[in-house]
Design an enzyme around this catalytic site. Structure first.
Site: not given
Length: 308
Positions: A64, A158-160
């Site tokens: 990410s 992406a784990k944003a």
């Protein structure tokens, strides 16, 4: 409900008291959502506390950050060890782990590069995300009016932190209309995922789940469930799912670190199957908990134990 304080948080390389893990109000992350995080569970087993798929979760954290050209100032091995140290320091037997990487205090402009990259790891006690009764009775959900982001707008893989503004809109709308959760469609109007969960649909003994290209997060619990379904001899098809299939499903269930394996009993007030956990969902749920609770052989090396 306010979080129950624990003893320590791993904060930029060392364990500090819970109340001392603070950031400046002008940190870049506060203004622009420039953070990357993971949600990981640990479970109490007969062999001690086991963290479920710790290394793959942490690898995704690095992935990410990489998408956003962010270099984490610690090695993967260091942060894996730091997670275990934090669990150990807090005496956590079973609960939730939240590693987060973010852009800290530096400059106020949109450009994140002048701001330092900081890392924190917290642990909390946390039960069933959608409620204990939901594991058997299922939850009522709606199809949200909010779509997932289109390709080339925000990267879904992406784990944003900023991504979850979209998730909040999905969740808030669902709650305001009397549902436990919402299902978002992608920009083509096909099924994507819940506000914080992947989705599986059962029809005539075949399991369907949206592909990575449907603006989903490539969930680690999702991957686990696909493997477990294979063990059960069930066909799994990763393919585009039109909205109306939600209303024709024999069973539906969510997967995720928080949700684990949670059945859906209705969509837009249309009952799914018998209106409670279906047989295949029950089989997958039982297989999942047997693994994470150390009740069956860990043939894939999914459990990483914390030495006390």
């Amino acid at each position: 409900m306010a979080l129950k304080k624990m003893e320590s948080i791993w904060f930029n390389g060392r364990l500090v008291p819970w109340d001392e893990a603070n950031i400046h109000v002008l940190s870049h992350v506060v203004h622009y959502g420039s953070s990357f995080f993971e949600g990981i569970r640990c479970y109490e087993t007969s062999q001690g506390t086991a963290i479920f798929r710790l290394t793959p979760h942490m690898r995704r954290l690095y992935d990410s950050a990489r998408i956003y050209r962010t270099e984490i100032p610690y090695s993967l091995e260091t942060l894996v060890a730091a997670v275990k140290a934090t669990v150990r320091a807090n005496g956590l037997r079973s609960g939730y782990i939240r590693p987060v990487v973010y852009r800290g205090y530096g400059e106020i402009g949109v450009n994140p590069m002048p701001n330092p990259v900081e890392v924190a790891i917290a642990t909390i006690e946390w039960g069933k995300y959608l409620g204990v009764e939901a594991m058997e009775q299922g939850v009522d959900v709606c199809v949200s009016s909010w779509n997932r982001f289109a390709p080339n707008t925000i990267p879904a893989l992406a784990k944003a932190g900023g991504n979850y503004l979209n998730s909040q809109l999905v969740k808030l709308e669902a709650l305001a209309n009397g549902y436990a959760e919402g299902i978002a469609l992608d920009t083509n109007g096909n099924v994507s995922e819940g506000s914080g969960e992947n989705l599986f649909l059962v029809r005539d003994g075949v399991v369907y789940t949206p592909p990575v290209g449907a603006s989903i997060l490539n969930g680690i619990t999702r991957d686990t469930v696909i493997t477990l379904l294979g063990e059960l001899g069930v066909t799994v098809r990763e393919q585009i799912i039109p909205r109306e299939m939600l209303y024709l499903a024999d069973e539906l269930f969510f997967t995720g670190t928080a949700a684990e394996v949670t059945p859906v009993r209705s969509v837009d007030r249309i009952t799914v199957g018998a209106g409670r956990r279906g047989p295949l969902t029950g089989d997958v749920q039982a297989a999942f908990f047997a693994v994470v609770q150390g009740e069956r052989e860990d043939r894939y090396g999914w459990l990483e134990y914390v030495e006390r």
